[in-house]
Write an enzyme that holds these catalytic residues in place. Structure first.
Site, PDB file in Angstrom:
ATOM      1  N   LEU A 173      44.244  46.536  40.184  1.00 40.91           N
ATOM      2  CA  LEU A 173      44.399  47.775  40.952  1.00 40.91           C
ATOM      3  C   LEU A 173      45.477  48.640  40.327  1.00 40.91           C
ATOM      4  CD1 LEU A 173      44.426  46.357  44.606  1.00 40.91           C
ATOM      5  CD2 LEU A 173      42.512  47.415  43.384  1.00 40.91           C
ATOM      6  N   THR A 182      42.093  36.491  41.743  1.00 40.66           N
ATOM      7  CA  THR A 182      43.435  37.015  41.511  1.00 40.66           C
ATOM      8  C   THR A 182      43.355  38.525  41.668  1.00 40.66           C
ATOM      9  OG1 THR A 182      43.909  35.255  39.920  1.00 40.66           O
ATOM     10  CG2 THR A 182      45.311  37.221  39.826  1.00 40.66           C
ATOM     11  N   CYS A 183      44.350  39.125  42.303  1.00 40.75           N
ATOM     12  CA  CYS A 183      44.412  40.577  42.435  1.00 40.75           C
ATOM     13  C   CYS A 183      45.828  41.021  42.092  1.00 40.75           C
ATOM     14  CB  CYS A 183      44.038  41.006  43.859  1.00 40.75           C
ATOM     15  SG  CYS A 183      44.030  42.798  44.084  1.00 40.75           S
ATOM     16  N   VAL A 184      45.930  41.920  41.128  1.00 40.35           N
ATOM     17  CA  VAL A 184      47.249  42.386  40.710  1.00 40.35           C
ATOM     18  C   VAL A 184      47.255  43.901  40.552  1.00 40.35           C
ATOM     19  CG1 VAL A 184      47.878  40.246  39.521  1.00 40.35           C
ATOM     20  CG2 VAL A 184      46.732  42.050  38.257  1.00 40.35           C
ATOM     21  N   VAL A 238      40.766  41.084  40.064  1.00 35.47           N
ATOM     22  CA  VAL A 238      40.752  42.485  40.482  1.00 35.47           C
ATOM     23  C   VAL A 238      42.057  43.118  40.021  1.00 35.47           C
ATOM     24  CG1 VAL A 238      40.637  44.078  42.446  1.00 35.47           C
ATOM     25  CG2 VAL A 238      39.350  41.915  42.509  1.00 35.47           C
TER      26      VAL A 238
END
Length: 140
Positions: free
Chosen positions: A83, A108-110, A81
């Site tokens: 952002l 993973t979200c960055v 994801v």
């Protein structure tokens, strides 16, 4: 040595690429989806309302692409994801949890500097094709 087939997946039911890439690629039993934006396939424009509606639409687009590739949301093994603003993390998670309800994929979200079309959210996934048996393993 056996040849491996690389299938390029294209469907008008999901937004067409905004650059030089494929919507999805299948190699063996693995599906690689390019990052999905919260765009309406009919117009190619982002849905209005910011990160949360964009995340919901991106996830809808992912479901359509997975089906076109012979897979489904329950077969997603890895999700990334992206952002535009980490302040949207909690709201995007609410939409994410509506789609990924059990046996959650790795993720993973960055936060990134900028996304295509001025999007607030981009989501990419890797999934498998076929029936999956899930085992939960806890190691001490």
């Amino acid at each position: 040595m056996a040849s491996i087939i690389k299938k390029i997946i294209t469907t008008a039911k999901a937004p067409l690429p905004v650059g030089p890439y494929s919507q999805a690629v299948v190699v063996d039993r693995t599906v690689y989806l390019s990052g999905a934006l919260g765009t309406d396939p009919a117009t190619g424009k982002l849905v209005e309302g910011g990160a949360i509606p964009e995340a919901a639409k991106a996830l809808e687009n992912i479901i359509v692409l997975l089906a076109a590739a012979g897979s489904k949301i329950d077969n997603v093994i890895k999700c990334t994801v992206l952002l535009n603003d980490m302040a949207d993390f909690a709201g995007v998670n609410l939409e994410y949890k509506k789609v990924f309800t059990k046996d959650l994929p790795a993720r993973t979200c960055v936060q990134v500097g900028k996304l295509p079309l001025g999007a607030n959210v981009e989501i990419e996934v890797i999934a498998v094709v076929g029936d999956c048996t899930v085992e939960h393993v806890t190691v001490d």
